[in-house]
Enzyme design. Structure first.
Site, PDB file in Angstrom:
ATOM      1  N   ASP A  15       0.849  -1.184   0.000  1.00 11.33           N
ATOM      2  CA  ASP A  15       0.000   0.000   0.000  1.00 11.33           C
ATOM      3  C   ASP A  15       0.901   1.257   0.000  1.00 11.33           C
ATOM      4  O   ASP A  15       2.098   1.153   0.300  1.00 11.33           O
ATOM      5  CB  ASP A  15      -0.853  -0.064   1.273  1.00 11.33           C
ATOM      6  CG  ASP A  15      -1.618   1.206   1.506  1.00 11.33           C
ATOM      7  OD1 ASP A  15      -2.363   1.610   0.606  1.00 11.33           O
ATOM      8  OD2 ASP A  15      -1.453   1.812   2.585  1.00 11.33           O
ATOM      9  N   ASP A  17      -0.255   5.170   0.985  1.00  8.26           N
ATOM     10  CA  ASP A  17      -0.493   6.138   2.072  1.00  8.26           C
ATOM     11  C   ASP A  17      -0.430   5.443   3.435  1.00  8.26           C
ATOM     12  O   ASP A  17      -1.121   4.450   3.663  1.00  8.26           O
ATOM     13  CB  ASP A  17      -1.896   6.755   1.947  1.00  8.26           C
ATOM     14  CG  ASP A  17      -1.989   7.786   0.835  1.00  8.26           C
ATOM     15  OD1 ASP A  17      -1.319   7.601  -0.193  1.00  8.26           O
ATOM     16  OD2 ASP A  17      -2.737   8.764   1.006  1.00  8.26           O
ATOM     17  N   ASP A 176      -7.058  -2.328   2.283  1.00 13.12           N
ATOM     18  CA  ASP A 176      -6.008  -3.342   2.130  1.00 13.12           C
ATOM     19  C   ASP A 176      -6.517  -4.755   2.442  1.00 13.12           C
ATOM     20  O   ASP A 176      -5.811  -5.737   2.189  1.00 13.12           O
ATOM     21  CB  ASP A 176      -4.801  -2.984   3.008  1.00 13.12           C
ATOM     22  CG  ASP A 176      -4.212  -1.645   2.598  1.00 13.12           C
ATOM     23  OD1 ASP A 176      -4.141  -1.385   1.373  1.00 13.12           O
ATOM     24  OD2 ASP A 176      -3.850  -0.846   3.479  1.00 13.12           O
TER      25      ASP A 176
HETATM   26  O1  LIG Z   1      -6.177   7.143  -2.302  1.00 16.48           O
HETATM   27  C1  LIG Z   1      -5.854   7.295  -1.133  1.00 16.48           C
HETATM   28  O2  LIG Z   1      -6.310   8.208  -0.431  1.00 16.48           O
HETATM   29  C2  LIG Z   1      -4.892   6.391  -0.433  1.00 16.48           C
HETATM   30  O3  LIG Z   1      -4.449   5.294  -1.018  1.00 16.48           O
HETATM   31  P1  LIG Z   1      -3.697   4.057  -0.336  1.00 16.48           P
HETATM   32  O4  LIG Z   1      -3.738   4.155   1.162  1.00 16.48           O
HETATM   33  O5  LIG Z   1      -4.494   2.920  -0.849  1.00 16.48           O
HETATM   34  O6  LIG Z   1      -2.315   4.133  -0.865  1.00 16.48           O
END
Ligand SMILES: O=C(O)COP(=O)(O)O
Length: 226
Positions: A15, A17, A176
């Site tokens: 992932d 963020d 996730d």
């Molecule tokens: O699109 C978002 O805000 C974050 O995406 P992610 O945590 O799946 O990387």
């Protein structure tokens, strides 16, 4: 030769963020994390699996060179080519979703494939459009083609790369879970939500990028029993 074997054997699906990057840094990946991932990606497959759009990644992950990207929460695969992972009627379903949101005065933005409603949870966003489903990421909503998620995106990418080894997934948040479903080994960073930690085979002590660095080291030192 050994490097070649590692690449066939293991794929890390990470992932972005709060996993590779931290809110503290405005979600920009730290230089040393970029360098570690780039080094690791020379010997193993490393795929960034994110809800984010392509246009943000140059700013948030400067110089990052993974094997591939699964973006827009599984709806856009970027490797040597760019593949949309959505049914053929999705453009018309998406138009219907946009009309519905506009009618209700909900602010949204369009990805290349999906629709984002930031703060959708606080607005108690619900949707009744056939063929579209909401995937949550903490307070934010991503409106996806039904059945498309990080897991189906990664599965398509594996097929495209003809990868038949083990997938180690690492993440922090609800979107996730779908990634965890297709993984052989599930890892939560130290800052992951409690429900994500409960699902994980390994919970790292370290937060986000530091956690991923630790995971890569454990893989290289063959410390994970998968
Ligand atoms: O699109 C978002 O805000 C974050 O995406 P992610 O945590 O799946 O990387």
């Amino acid at each position: 030769m050994r490097e070649l074997e590692s690449r066939f054997r293991i794929m890390v699906a990470s992932d972005f963020d709060r996993t590779l990057s931290s809110e503290k840094d405005g979600f920009v990946m730290r230089r040393e994390v970029v360098e570690e991932v780039n080094r690791f990606s020379k010997s193993y497959h490393f795929v960034v699996v994110t809800g984010r759009e392509r246009k943000y990644m140059e700013v948030l992950a400067p110089g990052l060179n993974p094997t591939a990207w699964v973006m827009e929460n599984g709806a856009l695969l970027v490797h040597k080519v760019i593949d949309v992972n959505a049914p053929s009627n999705w453009p018309s379903v998406r138009t219907l979703v946009e009309q519905t949101l506009r009618r209700r005065g909900v602010r949204y933005s369009r990805g290349e494939v999906i629709i984002y409603v930031d703060g959708g949870r606080s607005q108690k966003l619900e949707l009744d459009v056939k063929g579209a489903s909401i995937e949550w990421n903490r307070n934010d909503a991503m409106i996806m083609p039904t059945g498309v998620n990080k897991g189906t995106g990664l599965t398509k990418l594996k097929e495209a790369l003809n990868f038949q080894g083990k997938v180690i997934a690492v993440g922090d948040s609800e979107n996730d879970f779908a990634l965890f479903k297709v993984a052989d080994f599930k890892v939560a960073v130290g800052n992951a939500l409690p429900e994500v930690k409960r699902e994980a085979d390994l919970v790292l002590d370290e937060d986000d990028g530091e956690g991923v660095k630790k995971l890569l080291k454990m893989i290289e030192e063959d410390e994970l029993k998968i």
